[in-house]
Write a protein that holds these residues in place. Structure first.
Motif, PDB file in Angstrom:
ATOM      1  N   THR A 232       7.710 -17.749  54.886  1.00  0.00           N
ATOM      2  CA  THR A 232       7.469 -16.366  54.483  1.00  0.00           C
ATOM      3  C   THR A 232       6.103 -16.240  53.828  1.00  0.00           C
ATOM      4  O   THR A 232       5.770 -17.002  52.913  1.00  0.00           O
TER       5      THR A 232
ATOM      6  N   ASN B 222       5.879 -10.212  54.402  1.00  0.00           N
ATOM      7  CA  ASN B 222       6.342  -9.188  53.469  1.00  0.00           C
ATOM      8  C   ASN B 222       5.181  -8.803  52.549  1.00  0.00           C
ATOM      9  O   ASN B 222       4.121  -9.438  52.558  1.00  0.00           O
ATOM     10  N   THR B 223       5.382  -7.762  51.762  1.00  0.00           N
ATOM     11  CA  THR B 223       4.373  -7.343  50.790  1.00  0.00           C
ATOM     12  C   THR B 223       4.951  -7.412  49.385  1.00  0.00           C
ATOM     13  O   THR B 223       6.166  -7.335  49.193  1.00  0.00           O
ATOM     14  N   VAL B 224       4.057  -7.560  48.401  1.00  0.00           N
ATOM     15  CA  VAL B 224       4.501  -7.636  47.018  1.00  0.00           C
ATOM     16  C   VAL B 224       3.428  -7.028  46.109  1.00  0.00           C
ATOM     17  O   VAL B 224       2.235  -7.249  46.312  1.00  0.00           O
TER      18      VAL B 224
ATOM     19  N   LEU C  43       0.802 -16.921  49.480  1.00  0.00           N
ATOM     20  CA  LEU C  43       0.416 -15.623  48.928  1.00  0.00           C
ATOM     21  C   LEU C  43      -0.974 -15.292  49.453  1.00  0.00           C
ATOM     22  O   LEU C  43      -1.902 -16.090  49.315  1.00  0.00           O
TER      23      LEU C  43
ATOM     24  N   TYR D 292       3.554 -13.572  51.851  1.00  0.00           N
ATOM     25  CA  TYR D 292       3.522 -12.304  51.118  1.00  0.00           C
ATOM     26  C   TYR D 292       2.076 -11.828  50.975  1.00  0.00           C
ATOM     27  O   TYR D 292       1.200 -12.589  50.556  1.00  0.00           O
TER      28      TYR D 292
ATOM     29  N   CYS E 148       8.339 -17.086  48.455  1.00  0.00           N
ATOM     30  CA  CYS E 148       6.944 -17.003  48.897  1.00  0.00           C
ATOM     31  C   CYS E 148       6.388 -18.410  49.124  1.00  0.00           C
ATOM     32  O   CYS E 148       6.352 -19.226  48.218  1.00  0.00           O
TER      33      CYS E 148
ATOM     34  N   ILE F 123       5.934 -13.542  41.366  1.00  0.00           N
ATOM     35  CA  ILE F 123       5.794 -13.888  42.774  1.00  0.00           C
ATOM     36  C   ILE F 123       7.179 -14.258  43.299  1.00  0.00           C
ATOM     37  O   ILE F 123       7.886 -15.058  42.671  1.00  0.00           O
ATOM     38  N   PRO F 124       7.630 -13.662  44.404  1.00  0.00           N
ATOM     39  CA  PRO F 124       8.979 -13.943  44.923  1.00  0.00           C
ATOM     40  C   PRO F 124       9.226 -15.436  45.118  1.00  0.00           C
ATOM     41  O   PRO F 124       8.324 -16.191  45.487  1.00  0.00           O
TER      42      PRO F 124
ATOM     43  N   THR G 133      -0.409  -9.219  49.042  1.00  0.00           N
ATOM     44  CA  THR G 133      -0.426  -8.468  47.786  1.00  0.00           C
ATOM     45  C   THR G 133      -0.796  -7.006  48.036  1.00  0.00           C
ATOM     46  O   THR G 133      -1.493  -6.669  48.990  1.00  0.00           O
TER      47      THR G 133
END
Length: 456
Positions: free
Chosen positions: A174, A202-204, A219, A176, A216, A212-213, A178
Protein backbone atom coordinates in the motif's frame (compact mmCIF):
# COMPACT_ATOMS: atom_id res chain seq x y z
CA UNK A 1 -10.71 -48.68 -69.67
CA UNK A 2 -10.75 -45.89 -72.20
CA UNK A 3 -7.97 -43.34 -72.42
CA UNK A 4 -10.37 -40.56 -71.44
CA UNK A 5 -11.50 -42.44 -68.32
CA UNK A 6 -7.92 -43.22 -67.35
CA UNK A 7 -6.93 -39.56 -67.70
CA UNK A 8 -9.92 -38.53 -65.54
CA UNK A 9 -8.91 -41.04 -62.87
CA UNK A 10 -5.38 -39.63 -62.68
CA UNK A 11 -6.84 -36.15 -62.36
CA UNK A 12 -9.15 -37.23 -59.54
CA UNK A 13 -6.34 -38.99 -57.67
CA UNK A 14 -4.08 -35.94 -58.08
CA UNK A 15 -6.87 -33.67 -56.80
CA UNK A 16 -7.33 -35.87 -53.71
CA UNK A 17 -3.57 -35.80 -53.04
CA UNK A 18 -3.47 -31.99 -53.36
CA UNK A 19 -6.50 -31.56 -51.05
CA UNK A 20 -4.98 -33.95 -48.50
CA UNK A 21 -1.68 -32.07 -48.65
CA UNK A 22 -3.45 -28.74 -48.09
CA UNK A 23 -5.41 -30.14 -45.12
CA UNK A 24 -2.24 -31.65 -43.63
CA UNK A 25 -0.36 -28.36 -44.12
CA UNK A 26 -3.16 -26.44 -42.38
CA UNK A 27 -3.07 -28.87 -39.45
CA UNK A 28 0.70 -28.47 -39.13
CA UNK A 29 0.53 -24.67 -39.39
CA UNK A 30 -2.33 -24.60 -36.87
CA UNK A 31 -0.10 -26.26 -34.27
CA UNK A 32 2.76 -23.81 -34.77
CA UNK A 33 3.25 -21.07 -32.12
CA UNK A 34 1.38 -17.82 -32.73
CA UNK A 35 4.64 -15.88 -33.11
CA UNK A 36 5.60 -18.15 -36.04
CA UNK A 37 2.19 -18.10 -37.72
CA UNK A 38 1.80 -14.33 -37.45
CA UNK A 39 4.68 -11.91 -37.69
CA UNK A 40 4.43 -8.57 -35.95
CA UNK A 41 4.16 -6.13 -38.86
CA UNK A 42 2.35 -3.46 -36.84
CA UNK A 43 3.98 -0.02 -36.75
CA UNK A 44 4.04 0.10 -32.94
CA UNK A 45 4.91 -3.62 -32.48
CA UNK A 46 1.75 -4.35 -30.49
CA UNK A 47 2.30 -8.14 -30.65
CA UNK A 48 5.93 -8.02 -29.50
CA UNK A 49 6.43 -8.87 -25.83
CA UNK A 50 9.12 -6.84 -24.08
CA UNK A 51 11.88 -7.92 -21.74
CA UNK A 52 9.81 -7.33 -18.59
CA UNK A 53 7.11 -9.74 -19.76
CA UNK A 54 9.59 -12.33 -21.00
CA UNK A 55 11.47 -12.27 -17.68
CA UNK A 56 8.20 -12.71 -15.77
CA UNK A 57 7.07 -15.63 -17.95
CA UNK A 58 10.45 -17.36 -17.74
CA UNK A 59 10.38 -17.21 -13.94
CA UNK A 60 6.80 -18.51 -13.59
CA UNK A 61 6.52 -21.45 -11.22
CA UNK A 62 2.74 -21.36 -10.79
CA UNK A 63 0.10 -22.32 -13.34
CA UNK A 64 -1.96 -19.42 -14.67
CA UNK A 65 -5.09 -19.73 -16.83
CA UNK A 66 -6.25 -16.90 -19.07
CA UNK A 67 -9.95 -17.21 -19.88
CA UNK A 68 -11.19 -15.27 -22.93
CA UNK A 69 -14.81 -14.73 -21.87
CA UNK A 70 -16.82 -13.46 -24.84
CA UNK A 71 -18.56 -14.39 -28.04
CA UNK A 72 -15.57 -15.66 -30.09
CA UNK A 73 -16.92 -14.02 -33.25
CA UNK A 74 -16.98 -10.60 -31.59
CA UNK A 75 -13.48 -10.60 -30.08
CA UNK A 76 -10.92 -8.50 -31.93
CA UNK A 77 -8.44 -10.85 -33.61
CA UNK A 78 -5.56 -8.71 -32.39
CA UNK A 79 -6.47 -9.58 -28.81
CA UNK A 80 -6.78 -13.34 -29.36
CA UNK A 81 -3.53 -13.43 -31.33
CA UNK A 82 -1.76 -11.43 -28.64
CA UNK A 83 -2.98 -13.59 -25.75
CA UNK A 84 -1.77 -16.78 -27.43
CA UNK A 85 1.78 -15.42 -27.47
CA UNK A 86 1.84 -15.68 -23.67
CA UNK A 87 0.92 -19.36 -23.96
CA UNK A 88 3.75 -19.86 -26.49
CA UNK A 89 6.34 -18.40 -24.09
CA UNK A 90 5.52 -20.39 -20.95
CA UNK A 91 4.30 -23.89 -20.19
CA UNK A 92 2.66 -22.45 -17.06
CA UNK A 93 0.25 -20.34 -19.14
CA UNK A 94 -2.93 -21.86 -20.53
CA UNK A 95 -5.45 -19.94 -22.68
CA UNK A 96 -9.09 -21.09 -22.61
CA UNK A 97 -11.91 -19.58 -24.67
CA UNK A 98 -15.29 -19.46 -22.93
CA UNK A 99 -18.17 -18.75 -25.31
CA UNK A 100 -20.43 -16.47 -23.27
CA UNK A 101 -23.32 -17.01 -25.72
CA UNK A 102 -23.30 -20.82 -25.83
CA UNK A 103 -22.08 -21.43 -22.27
CA UNK A 104 -23.48 -18.75 -19.92
CA UNK A 105 -23.45 -21.27 -17.02
CA UNK A 106 -19.67 -21.62 -17.33
CA UNK A 107 -19.30 -17.82 -17.24
CA UNK A 108 -21.39 -17.75 -14.06
CA UNK A 109 -19.33 -20.55 -12.53
CA UNK A 110 -16.13 -18.61 -13.14
CA UNK A 111 -17.75 -15.47 -11.66
CA UNK A 112 -16.62 -13.66 -14.77
CA UNK A 113 -18.03 -10.80 -16.80
CA UNK A 114 -18.76 -10.91 -20.51
CA UNK A 115 -16.16 -9.41 -22.86
CA UNK A 116 -13.27 -9.80 -20.44
CA UNK A 117 -10.03 -11.65 -19.94
CA UNK A 118 -10.11 -13.49 -16.62
CA UNK A 119 -6.62 -14.28 -15.31
CA UNK A 120 -6.65 -16.97 -12.62
CA UNK A 121 -4.06 -18.77 -10.49
CA UNK A 122 -5.34 -21.82 -8.56
CA UNK A 123 -2.37 -22.02 -6.18
CA UNK A 124 -2.98 -18.51 -4.80
CA UNK A 125 -6.74 -18.46 -5.39
CA UNK A 126 -6.45 -14.99 -6.91
CA UNK A 127 -8.12 -13.71 -10.06
CA UNK A 128 -7.92 -10.51 -12.08
CA UNK A 129 -10.43 -9.34 -14.69
CA UNK A 130 -9.49 -7.19 -17.68
CA UNK A 131 -12.20 -5.60 -19.82
CA UNK A 132 -11.51 -6.00 -23.53
CA UNK A 133 -12.35 -2.31 -23.90
CA UNK A 134 -9.36 -1.52 -21.67
CA UNK A 135 -7.01 -3.25 -24.09
CA UNK A 136 -7.98 -1.46 -27.31
CA UNK A 137 -8.76 2.05 -26.15
CA UNK A 138 -10.95 4.43 -28.12
CA UNK A 139 -11.01 8.21 -28.38
CA UNK A 140 -14.37 9.05 -26.83
CA UNK A 141 -14.15 12.72 -27.77
CA UNK A 142 -13.71 11.84 -31.45
CA UNK A 143 -16.95 9.85 -31.37
CA UNK A 144 -18.73 12.57 -29.39
CA UNK A 145 -17.78 15.41 -31.74
CA UNK A 146 -17.45 13.67 -35.11
CA UNK A 147 -19.38 10.42 -34.72
CA UNK A 148 -16.27 8.42 -35.66
CA UNK A 149 -14.73 5.57 -33.68
CA UNK A 150 -10.99 6.18 -33.43
CA UNK A 151 -8.56 3.73 -31.83
CA UNK A 152 -5.82 5.37 -29.81
CA UNK A 153 -3.91 2.76 -27.77
CA UNK A 154 -3.26 -0.96 -27.41
CA UNK A 155 -2.64 -1.84 -23.77
CA UNK A 156 -2.55 -5.62 -24.01
CA UNK A 157 0.91 -6.21 -22.58
CA UNK A 158 0.58 -3.72 -19.75
CA UNK A 159 -2.80 -5.06 -18.63
CA UNK A 160 -2.07 -8.77 -19.03
CA UNK A 161 1.46 -8.79 -17.60
CA UNK A 162 0.29 -6.75 -14.62
CA UNK A 163 -2.63 -9.14 -14.06
CA UNK A 164 -0.39 -12.21 -14.17
CA UNK A 165 2.03 -10.62 -11.71
CA UNK A 166 -0.90 -9.78 -9.45
CA UNK A 167 -2.45 -13.26 -9.32
CA UNK A 168 0.82 -15.14 -8.69
CA UNK A 169 1.94 -12.91 -5.82
CA UNK A 170 0.56 -13.23 -2.31
CA UNK A 171 1.99 -9.93 -1.06
CA UNK A 172 0.00 -6.70 -1.24
CA UNK A 173 1.64 -3.32 -0.83
CA UNK A 174 0.00 0.00 0.00
CA UNK A 175 1.28 3.43 -1.04
CA UNK A 176 -0.08 6.56 0.62
CA UNK A 177 0.03 9.97 -1.08
CA UNK A 178 0.00 12.96 1.25
CA UNK A 179 -2.58 15.74 1.03
CA UNK A 180 -2.92 19.19 2.58
CA UNK A 181 0.18 20.92 1.17
CA UNK A 182 -1.06 21.82 -2.31
CA UNK A 183 0.30 18.58 -3.74
CA UNK A 184 -0.07 17.96 -7.48
CA UNK A 185 -2.62 15.38 -8.55
CA UNK A 186 -1.28 12.06 -9.73
CA UNK A 187 -1.76 11.66 -13.48
CA UNK A 188 -3.79 8.85 -15.03
CA UNK A 189 -0.74 7.20 -16.57
CA UNK A 190 1.25 7.11 -13.32
CA UNK A 191 -1.81 5.83 -11.42
CA UNK A 192 -2.31 3.10 -13.99
CA UNK A 193 1.33 2.02 -13.78
CA UNK A 194 1.18 1.78 -9.98
CA UNK A 195 -1.89 -0.42 -10.32
CA UNK A 196 -0.15 -2.65 -12.88
CA UNK A 197 2.61 -3.29 -10.34
CA UNK A 198 -0.05 -4.45 -7.85
CA UNK A 199 0.26 -1.45 -5.56
CA UNK A 200 -2.77 -0.13 -3.71
CA UNK A 201 -2.86 3.67 -3.68
CA UNK A 202 -4.56 5.67 -0.91
CA UNK A 203 -4.33 9.26 0.32
CA UNK A 204 -3.68 10.62 3.80
CA UNK A 205 -3.76 14.05 5.44
CA UNK A 206 -1.22 13.74 8.23
CA UNK A 207 -2.38 16.83 10.06
CA UNK A 208 -6.06 15.83 10.29
CA UNK A 209 -5.36 12.09 10.47
CA UNK A 210 -2.89 12.49 13.31
CA UNK A 211 -0.56 9.70 12.19
CA UNK A 212 0.79 7.69 9.29
CA UNK A 213 -1.50 4.66 8.69
CA UNK A 214 -0.14 1.37 10.03
CA UNK A 215 -0.50 -0.35 6.65
CA UNK A 216 1.57 2.35 4.89
CA UNK A 217 4.58 0.74 3.22
CA UNK A 218 5.59 3.80 1.19
CA UNK A 219 4.71 7.43 1.92
CA UNK A 220 4.86 9.63 -1.18
CA UNK A 221 4.72 13.43 -1.43
CA UNK A 222 4.08 14.82 -4.91
CA UNK A 223 5.09 18.48 -5.37
CA UNK A 224 4.11 19.95 -1.98
CA UNK A 225 3.69 23.70 -2.54
CA UNK A 226 3.70 24.52 1.19
CA UNK A 227 5.81 23.29 4.07
CA UNK A 228 5.22 20.47 6.52
CA UNK A 229 3.86 21.39 9.92
CA UNK A 230 6.13 20.63 12.87
CA UNK A 231 3.90 17.68 13.87
CA UNK A 232 3.97 16.29 10.33
CA UNK A 233 7.74 16.56 10.13
CA UNK A 234 8.05 14.62 13.39
CA UNK A 235 5.60 11.94 12.18
CA UNK A 236 7.63 11.34 9.01
CA UNK A 237 10.94 11.39 10.89
CA UNK A 238 9.64 8.84 13.39
CA UNK A 239 8.26 6.73 10.54
CA UNK A 240 11.68 6.71 8.85
CA UNK A 241 13.46 5.96 12.14
CA UNK A 242 11.26 2.89 12.39
CA UNK A 243 12.57 1.60 9.05
CA UNK A 244 9.98 3.34 6.88
CA UNK A 245 10.12 4.25 3.19
CA UNK A 246 9.45 7.79 1.95
CA UNK A 247 9.58 9.28 -1.54
CA UNK A 248 9.43 13.02 -2.24
CA UNK A 249 8.97 14.67 -5.63
CA UNK A 250 9.99 18.04 -4.26
CA UNK A 251 9.68 20.53 -7.09
CA UNK A 252 10.45 24.24 -7.01
CA UNK A 253 8.34 26.48 -4.78
CA UNK A 254 8.50 30.19 -4.10
CA UNK A 255 7.47 29.47 -0.50
CA UNK A 256 10.07 28.57 2.11
CA UNK A 257 9.86 24.94 3.22
CA UNK A 258 12.27 24.69 6.18
CA UNK A 259 10.71 21.55 7.70
CA UNK A 260 10.75 19.71 4.39
CA UNK A 261 14.37 20.70 3.85
CA UNK A 262 15.28 19.74 7.42
CA UNK A 263 13.82 16.28 6.78
CA UNK A 264 16.10 15.91 3.75
CA UNK A 265 19.09 17.32 5.70
CA UNK A 266 18.71 14.48 8.20
CA UNK A 267 19.41 12.15 5.27
CA UNK A 268 22.32 14.07 3.75
CA UNK A 269 20.45 16.05 1.08
CA UNK A 270 19.84 19.76 0.77
CA UNK A 271 17.11 21.39 -1.35
CA UNK A 272 18.65 24.49 -2.93
CA UNK A 273 16.78 27.77 -3.19
CA UNK A 274 16.25 28.38 -6.91
CA UNK A 275 15.50 26.78 -10.26
CA UNK A 276 17.81 24.21 -11.81
CA UNK A 277 19.14 24.89 -15.31
CA UNK A 278 21.63 23.21 -17.61
CA UNK A 279 23.61 25.09 -20.24
CA UNK A 280 24.86 21.93 -21.98
CA UNK A 281 22.05 19.37 -22.04
CA UNK A 282 18.72 21.06 -22.64
CA UNK A 283 15.68 20.89 -24.93
CA UNK A 284 14.85 23.46 -27.64
CA UNK A 285 17.07 26.31 -26.44
CA UNK A 286 15.51 26.29 -22.98
CA UNK A 287 18.09 25.56 -20.25
CA UNK A 288 15.28 24.95 -17.73
CA UNK A 289 14.16 21.92 -19.82
CA UNK A 290 16.90 19.52 -18.80
CA UNK A 291 18.03 16.18 -20.22
CA UNK A 292 19.52 14.75 -17.00
CA UNK A 293 22.56 12.51 -16.82
CA UNK A 294 21.42 9.06 -15.69
CA UNK A 295 23.94 7.38 -13.40
CA UNK A 296 24.56 3.65 -13.76
CA UNK A 297 24.96 1.39 -10.75
CA UNK A 298 21.74 2.36 -8.99
CA UNK A 299 18.69 0.13 -8.52
CA UNK A 300 16.57 2.98 -9.85
CA UNK A 301 18.37 2.99 -13.22
CA UNK A 302 18.49 -0.79 -13.72
CA UNK A 303 17.21 -1.80 -17.15
CA UNK A 304 17.37 1.72 -18.56
CA UNK A 305 19.17 1.98 -21.88
CA UNK A 306 22.06 4.46 -21.79
CA UNK A 307 20.91 5.85 -25.16
CA UNK A 308 17.42 6.69 -23.91
CA UNK A 309 16.58 10.05 -22.37
CA UNK A 310 14.58 11.52 -19.51
CA UNK A 311 13.33 15.10 -19.54
CA UNK A 312 12.60 17.30 -16.50
CA UNK A 313 11.05 20.76 -16.55
CA UNK A 314 11.23 23.66 -14.14
CA UNK A 315 13.12 21.60 -11.61
CA UNK A 316 14.52 22.37 -8.20
CA UNK A 317 18.11 21.32 -7.43
CA UNK A 318 19.63 19.13 -4.74
CA UNK A 319 23.11 18.99 -3.28
CA UNK A 320 24.74 16.46 -0.98
CA UNK A 321 25.79 17.71 2.44
CA UNK A 322 29.54 17.60 3.06
CA UNK A 323 29.27 15.92 6.44
CA UNK A 324 26.76 13.09 6.18
CA UNK A 325 24.86 12.13 9.32
CA UNK A 326 25.99 8.91 10.99
CA UNK A 327 24.88 5.78 9.17
CA UNK A 328 23.62 7.68 6.11
CA UNK A 329 24.68 6.83 2.56
CA UNK A 330 23.55 8.92 -0.43
CA UNK A 331 23.43 7.50 -3.98
CA UNK A 332 22.59 10.03 -6.72
CA UNK A 333 21.03 8.46 -9.82
CA UNK A 334 20.13 11.57 -11.83
CA UNK A 335 22.15 14.79 -12.18
CA UNK A 336 22.73 17.82 -14.38
CA UNK A 337 25.86 18.04 -16.52
CA UNK A 338 28.81 20.11 -15.32
CA UNK A 339 27.05 22.99 -17.07
CA UNK A 340 24.29 22.94 -14.50
CA UNK A 341 23.35 25.92 -12.37
CA UNK A 342 20.91 27.15 -9.76
CA UNK A 343 19.18 30.36 -10.81
CA UNK A 344 17.62 32.84 -8.38
CA UNK A 345 16.40 36.40 -8.89
CA UNK A 346 19.81 37.89 -8.17
CA UNK A 347 22.44 35.24 -9.02
CA UNK A 348 23.40 32.11 -10.91
CA UNK A 349 25.53 29.45 -9.23
CA UNK A 350 27.18 26.99 -11.58
CA UNK A 351 27.96 23.35 -10.75
CA UNK A 352 26.73 19.78 -11.07
CA UNK A 353 23.45 19.38 -9.20
CA UNK A 354 21.52 16.32 -8.11
CA UNK A 355 18.08 15.82 -9.65
CA UNK A 356 17.36 12.45 -8.06
CA UNK A 357 18.95 10.46 -5.23
CA UNK A 358 18.36 7.63 -2.77
CA UNK A 359 19.48 8.11 0.83
CA UNK A 360 19.62 5.12 3.15
CA UNK A 361 20.19 5.18 6.87
CA UNK A 362 21.38 2.10 8.73
CA UNK A 363 19.35 1.48 11.86
CA UNK A 364 19.66 -1.09 14.61
CA UNK A 365 16.38 -2.61 13.42
CA UNK A 366 16.91 -2.33 9.66
CA UNK A 367 17.26 0.38 7.03
CA UNK A 368 15.34 3.61 6.45
CA UNK A 369 15.08 4.82 2.85
CA UNK A 370 14.37 8.30 1.51
CA UNK A 371 14.10 8.78 -2.27
CA UNK A 372 14.01 12.35 -3.58
CA UNK A 373 13.30 13.66 -7.07
CA UNK A 374 13.81 17.37 -7.50
CA UNK A 375 10.91 17.72 -9.93
CA UNK A 376 7.32 16.43 -10.14
CA UNK A 377 7.38 16.94 -13.93
CA UNK A 378 8.95 13.48 -14.11
CA UNK A 379 5.42 12.02 -13.94
CA UNK A 380 3.58 14.94 -15.56
CA UNK A 381 0.73 13.55 -17.66
CA UNK A 382 1.06 16.08 -20.49
CA UNK A 383 4.83 15.67 -20.78
CA UNK A 384 4.76 11.88 -20.88
CA UNK A 385 1.84 11.82 -23.29
CA UNK A 386 3.63 14.16 -25.68
CA UNK A 387 6.99 12.34 -25.43
CA UNK A 388 6.17 8.64 -25.22
CA UNK A 389 9.82 7.59 -25.70
CA UNK A 390 11.07 9.18 -22.47
CA UNK A 391 12.28 7.04 -19.56
CA UNK A 392 10.60 9.29 -16.98
CA UNK A 393 7.93 6.82 -15.94
CA UNK A 394 10.39 3.92 -15.85
CA UNK A 395 12.62 5.89 -13.46
CA UNK A 396 9.61 6.71 -11.29
CA UNK A 397 8.33 3.14 -11.17
CA UNK A 398 11.82 1.73 -10.51
CA UNK A 399 12.18 4.20 -7.64
CA UNK A 400 8.82 3.08 -6.22
CA UNK A 401 9.28 -0.69 -6.57
CA UNK A 402 12.86 -0.78 -5.24
CA UNK A 403 11.38 0.12 -1.86
CA UNK A 404 9.96 -3.43 -1.71
CA UNK A 405 11.89 -6.68 -1.77
CA UNK A 406 9.04 -8.69 -3.32
CA UNK A 407 7.67 -6.22 -5.89
CA UNK A 408 9.01 -5.81 -9.40
CA UNK A 409 8.36 -3.05 -11.89
CA UNK A 410 6.01 -4.74 -14.35
CA UNK A 411 4.35 -1.49 -15.37
CA UNK A 412 4.32 -1.39 -19.16
CA UNK A 413 2.86 1.65 -20.93
CA UNK A 414 0.30 1.18 -23.67
CA UNK A 415 1.32 1.33 -27.34
CA UNK A 416 -0.07 3.93 -29.69
CA UNK A 417 -2.43 2.92 -32.49
CA UNK A 418 -2.29 6.37 -34.05
CA UNK A 419 -1.37 6.43 -37.73
CA UNK A 420 2.19 7.70 -38.12
CA UNK A 421 3.38 9.39 -41.28
CA UNK A 422 6.88 9.59 -42.66
CA UNK A 423 7.63 13.28 -42.52
CA UNK A 424 10.89 15.08 -43.18
CA UNK A 425 10.82 18.06 -40.83
CA UNK A 426 13.99 19.71 -42.13
CA UNK A 427 14.58 18.58 -45.69
CA UNK A 428 17.58 20.69 -46.64
CA UNK A 429 19.44 19.15 -49.59
CA UNK A 430 17.17 16.08 -49.46
CA UNK A 431 14.15 18.31 -50.01
CA UNK A 432 15.76 19.94 -53.05
CA UNK A 433 16.73 16.52 -54.41
CA UNK A 434 13.25 14.95 -54.15
CA UNK A 435 11.15 18.05 -54.88
CA UNK A 436 13.16 19.57 -57.75
CA UNK A 437 16.10 17.52 -59.04
CA UNK A 438 14.49 14.07 -59.43
CA UNK A 439 11.23 15.38 -61.04
CA UNK A 440 13.17 17.62 -63.47
CA UNK A 441 15.55 14.81 -64.47
CA UNK A 442 12.61 12.41 -64.94
CA UNK A 443 10.74 14.90 -67.15
CA UNK A 444 13.88 15.69 -69.19
CA UNK A 445 14.63 11.98 -69.75
CA UNK A 446 11.04 11.39 -70.82
CA UNK A 447 11.18 14.31 -73.24
CA UNK A 448 14.43 13.04 -74.82
CA UNK A 449 13.00 9.53 -75.27
CA UNK A 450 9.81 10.94 -76.77
CA UNK A 451 11.76 13.07 -79.27
CA UNK A 452 13.92 10.10 -80.33
CA UNK A 453 10.89 7.89 -80.91
CA UNK A 454 9.14 10.62 -82.84
CA UNK A 455 11.99 10.88 -85.34
CA UNK A 456 11.98 7.13 -86.04
Amino acid sequence: MTRKLKKGGYTAILSVIVIAAVVLLNLIVGRLPEKVRQWDMSSSQIYTLGGTTQDLLRSLDRDVTIYVVADPDSVDKRITSFVKRYEDLSDCIKVVTVDSVLHPDEVKKLKAQDNTLLVSCDSTGRTESIALADIIKMDEMSYYYYGQSKETEFDGEGQLTGAISHVINDAEKTVYFTEGHGEAALGATASDMLKKSNLTVNTVNLLTGGSIPKDCQLLLMNAPASDLANDEKKMISDYLDGGGRVMILAGYSEKDRPNLNALMNDYGLNLENGLAADTKKFYQNNPYYIFPTIQAGSEVTNGIDGKSAALVLQSAALTQKEGLPEGVEVTPFMETSDGGMVVTADKQTQGTYILGAVSEKTLSSGTARLTVFSTPSLIDEGLNTSFTNLTNLTLFMNAVTTNFDDVSNVSIPSKSLEVTYNTVTHGGMWGILFIFVIPVVTLAAGLVIWLKRRRL
